[in-house]
Design a protein around this motif. Structure first.
Motif, PDB file in Angstrom:
ATOM      1  N   GLN A 266       0.831  -1.206   0.000  1.00  0.00           N
ATOM      2  CA  GLN A 266       0.000   0.000   0.000  1.00  0.00           C
ATOM      3  C   GLN A 266       0.867   1.257   0.000  1.00  0.00           C
ATOM      4  OE1 GLN A 266      -2.556   0.932   3.494  1.00  0.00           O
ATOM      5  NE2 GLN A 266      -4.205   1.098   1.997  1.00  0.00           N
ATOM      6  N   ASN A 267       1.921   1.264   0.783  1.00  0.00           N
ATOM      7  CA  ASN A 267       2.836   2.411   0.799  1.00  0.00           C
ATOM      8  C   ASN A 267       3.471   2.620  -0.573  1.00  0.00           C
ATOM      9  OD1 ASN A 267       2.374   2.932   3.501  1.00  0.00           O
ATOM     10  ND2 ASN A 267       4.094   1.674   4.198  1.00  0.00           N
ATOM     11  N   TYR A 268       3.874   1.522  -1.214  1.00  0.00           N
ATOM     12  CA  TYR A 268       4.461   1.614  -2.552  1.00  0.00           C
ATOM     13  C   TYR A 268       3.466   2.214  -3.539  1.00  0.00           C
ATOM     14  CZ  TYR A 268       5.226   0.027  -7.323  1.00  0.00           C
ATOM     15  OH  TYR A 268       5.309  -0.026  -8.683  1.00  0.00           O
ATOM     16  N   MET A 269       2.228   1.720  -3.509  1.00  0.00           N
ATOM     17  CA  MET A 269       1.236   2.178  -4.478  1.00  0.00           C
ATOM     18  C   MET A 269       0.878   3.644  -4.273  1.00  0.00           C
ATOM     19  SD  MET A 269      -1.247  -1.114  -5.014  1.00  0.00           S
ATOM     20  CE  MET A 269      -1.966  -0.415  -6.511  1.00  0.00           C
ATOM     21  N   ASN A 270       1.003   4.123  -3.053  1.00  0.00           N
ATOM     22  CA  ASN A 270       0.700   5.525  -2.781  1.00  0.00           C
ATOM     23  C   ASN A 270       1.856   6.462  -3.115  1.00  0.00           C
ATOM     24  OD1 ASN A 270      -1.989   5.423  -1.897  1.00  0.00           O
ATOM     25  ND2 ASN A 270      -1.372   4.692   0.118  1.00  0.00           N
ATOM     26  N   THR A 271       3.035   5.898  -3.366  1.00  0.00           N
ATOM     27  CA  THR A 271       4.198   6.742  -3.656  1.00  0.00           C
ATOM     28  C   THR A 271       4.796   6.447  -5.037  1.00  0.00           C
ATOM     29  OG1 THR A 271       5.638   5.130  -2.517  1.00  0.00           O
ATOM     30  CG2 THR A 271       4.805   6.972  -1.211  1.00  0.00           C
ATOM     31  N   ARG A 272       4.080   5.700  -5.880  1.00  0.00           N
ATOM     32  CA  ARG A 272       4.565   5.372  -7.219  1.00  0.00           C
ATOM     33  C   ARG A 272       4.724   6.608  -8.096  1.00  0.00           C
ATOM     34  NH1 ARG A 272       0.019   1.594  -9.354  1.00  0.00           N
ATOM     35  NH2 ARG A 272      -1.110   3.151  -8.126  1.00  0.00           N
ATOM     36  N   SER A 273       5.647   6.522  -9.013  1.00  0.00           N
ATOM     37  CA  SER A 273       5.771   7.561 -10.037  1.00  0.00           C
ATOM     38  C   SER A 273       4.604   7.427 -11.015  1.00  0.00           C
ATOM     39  CB  SER A 273       7.087   7.392 -10.796  1.00  0.00           C
ATOM     40  OG  SER A 273       7.069   6.171 -11.541  1.00  0.00           O
ATOM     41  N   ASP A 274       4.372   8.472 -11.806  1.00  0.00           N
ATOM     42  CA  ASP A 274       3.316   8.417 -12.822  1.00  0.00           C
ATOM     43  C   ASP A 274       3.576   7.277 -13.802  1.00  0.00           C
ATOM     44  OD1 ASP A 274       2.151  10.558 -11.616  1.00  0.00           O
ATOM     45  OD2 ASP A 274       2.736  12.032 -13.136  1.00  0.00           O
ATOM     46  N   TYR A 275       4.844   7.084 -14.152  1.00  0.00           N
ATOM     47  CA  TYR A 275       5.188   6.006 -15.083  1.00  0.00           C
ATOM     48  C   TYR A 275       4.804   4.634 -14.488  1.00  0.00           C
ATOM     49  CZ  TYR A 275       8.023   2.674 -17.713  1.00  0.00           C
ATOM     50  OH  TYR A 275       8.434   1.607 -18.454  1.00  0.00           O
ATOM     51  N   ALA A 276       5.110   4.437 -13.208  1.00  0.00           N
ATOM     52  CA  ALA A 276       4.787   3.161 -12.559  1.00  0.00           C
ATOM     53  C   ALA A 276       3.268   2.958 -12.495  1.00  0.00           C
ATOM     54  CB  ALA A 276       5.385   3.121 -11.159  1.00  0.00           C
ATOM     55  N   ARG A 277       2.536   4.025 -12.304  1.00  0.00           N
ATOM     56  CA  ARG A 277       1.068   3.910 -12.272  1.00  0.00           C
ATOM     57  C   ARG A 277       0.524   3.491 -13.636  1.00  0.00           C
ATOM     58  NH1 ARG A 277      -0.763   9.342  -9.128  1.00  0.00           N
ATOM     59  NH2 ARG A 277      -2.828   8.750  -9.937  1.00  0.00           N
ATOM     60  N   VAL A 278       1.083   4.039 -14.698  1.00  0.00           N
ATOM     61  CA  VAL A 278       0.675   3.671 -16.050  1.00  0.00           C
ATOM     62  C   VAL A 278       0.998   2.189 -16.308  1.00  0.00           C
ATOM     63  CG1 VAL A 278       1.065   4.038 -18.493  1.00  0.00           C
ATOM     64  CG2 VAL A 278       0.853   6.006 -16.969  1.00  0.00           C
ATOM     65  N   MET A 279       2.204   1.774 -15.935  1.00  0.00           N
ATOM     66  CA  MET A 279       2.612   0.398 -16.187  1.00  0.00           C
ATOM     67  C   MET A 279       1.765  -0.580 -15.379  1.00  0.00           C
ATOM     68  SD  MET A 279       4.730   0.722 -18.532  1.00  0.00           S
ATOM     69  CE  MET A 279       5.171  -1.013 -18.666  1.00  0.00           C
ATOM     70  N   ASP A 280       1.422  -0.213 -14.139  1.00  0.00           N
ATOM     71  CA  ASP A 280       0.553  -1.058 -13.310  1.00  0.00           C
ATOM     72  C   ASP A 280      -0.803  -1.247 -13.975  1.00  0.00           C
ATOM     73  OD1 ASP A 280       1.979  -2.020 -11.224  1.00  0.00           O
ATOM     74  OD2 ASP A 280       1.380  -0.485  -9.791  1.00  0.00           O
ATOM     75  N   ALA A 281      -1.331  -0.163 -14.518  1.00  0.00           N
ATOM     76  CA  ALA A 281      -2.665  -0.237 -15.141  1.00  0.00           C
ATOM     77  C   ALA A 281      -2.654  -1.098 -16.398  1.00  0.00           C
ATOM     78  CB  ALA A 281      -3.155   1.176 -15.477  1.00  0.00           C
TER      79      ALA A 281
END
Length: 283
Positions: A266-281
């Motif tokens: 949860q801590n990781y997901m709340n502090t991800r970069s925009d790039y990491a959020r795109v890749m996760d999706a």
């Protein structure tokens, strides 16, 4: 003809690019969301941190940062309520007797050992409620086993009300008749139906929340439940991969034995970069 089209494209293309950039900025959080405020619920009071369903375990999980806990309640032969998961004491205490076959005094003489061999006493529901109330935490109380009837529901609700903990406790069970009874007769008491899988429209069931085995959680179920004002909890997520899937499925809570893994994710997901959020999706 062709020159006119070229002029139009020269004007429109920059405008479209600017509009696209603006829209992607405005809707980025919707398209590539961060972690929601998912409640991390520690299974059997402490997960893997100590002997299950014990005060010592609860205290250890709290010291690690946990603030929501799940536990199991059963009725003794003389009408008291103890914290214990199994149908008998065989696995944890070496005695092939049900909680309903022993008195509280007899159960108090039993001990559960943790991984280090330290002996733990089986607590009462009253003792756990006191700890939860003092710490300001939340508790999911599973009405468990053959004594999970309307009497248990009434008695547990009475204990919760006596301590003014209606906003801190949710009563859950695999017995739908018991949860439906509470839901219909005590609308101020939060309820949750615990199940592996179900057929039909689960979101219309009598419960404030659906506590679903992790593999049975789907985006469609979550959307349907939320549309009916119900919460979705997934259990029991003990790996990063399973917990990650539940986060992406938009659940409201995750029940786990591994508070360390789920809270770190949860801590990781709340502090991800925009790039990491795109890749996760996109995964």
């Amino acid at each position: 003809g062709r020159n006119s089209l070229r002029r139009i494209l020269q004007i429109l293309l920059p405008a479209l690019l600017i509009a696209g950039a603006l829209l992607s900025t405005i809707f980025f959080d919707r398209l590539f969301p961060g972690a929601r405020d998912v409640e991390i619920v520690v299974h059997r009071l402490c997960g893997n941190l100590d002997a299950e369903n014990t005060i010592e375990g609860l205290e250890k999980a709290y010291s690690e940062g946990a603030r929501s806990f799940e536990t199991d309640v059963q009725r003794t032969k003389d009408g008291y309520y103890i914290i214990f998961h199994d149908g008998t004491f065989l696995r944890l205490c070496g005695i092939n007797k049900r909680p309903s076959e022993l008195t509280l005094k007899q159960i108090r003489a039993l001990r559960i050992k943790n991984a280090e061999g330290q002996a733990r006493m089986i607590p009462t529901l009253a003792e756990v409620l006191t700890k939860i109330r003092t710490s300001g935490s939340r508790l999911y109380i599973e009405l468990k086993g053959i004594t999970a009837d309307e009497k248990m529901a009434d008695d547990v609700i009475r204990m919760v009300r006596k301590r003014n903990m209606e906003d801190r406790c949710t009563l859950i069970s695999m017995r739908y008749d018991t949860i439906s009874y509470i839901y219909k007769n005590n609308p101020d008491i939060r309820t949750g139906l615990l199940y592996f899988f179900a057929y039909g429209k689960e979101s219309l069931l009598d419960a404030d929340a659906l506590a679903v085995q992790a593999n049975a959680v789907s985006p469609g179920l979550t959307i349907s439940a939320h549309a009916q004002g119900k919460k979705i909890l997934g259990w029991t997520a003990n790996t990063r991969m399973r917990a990650h899937r539940l986060f992406k499925t938009d659940v409201d809570g995750i029940i786990t034995d591994r508070y360390d893994i789920v809270s770190a994710l949860q801590n990781y997901m709340n502090t991800r970069s925009d790039y990491a959020r795109v890749m996760d999706a996109l995964q």
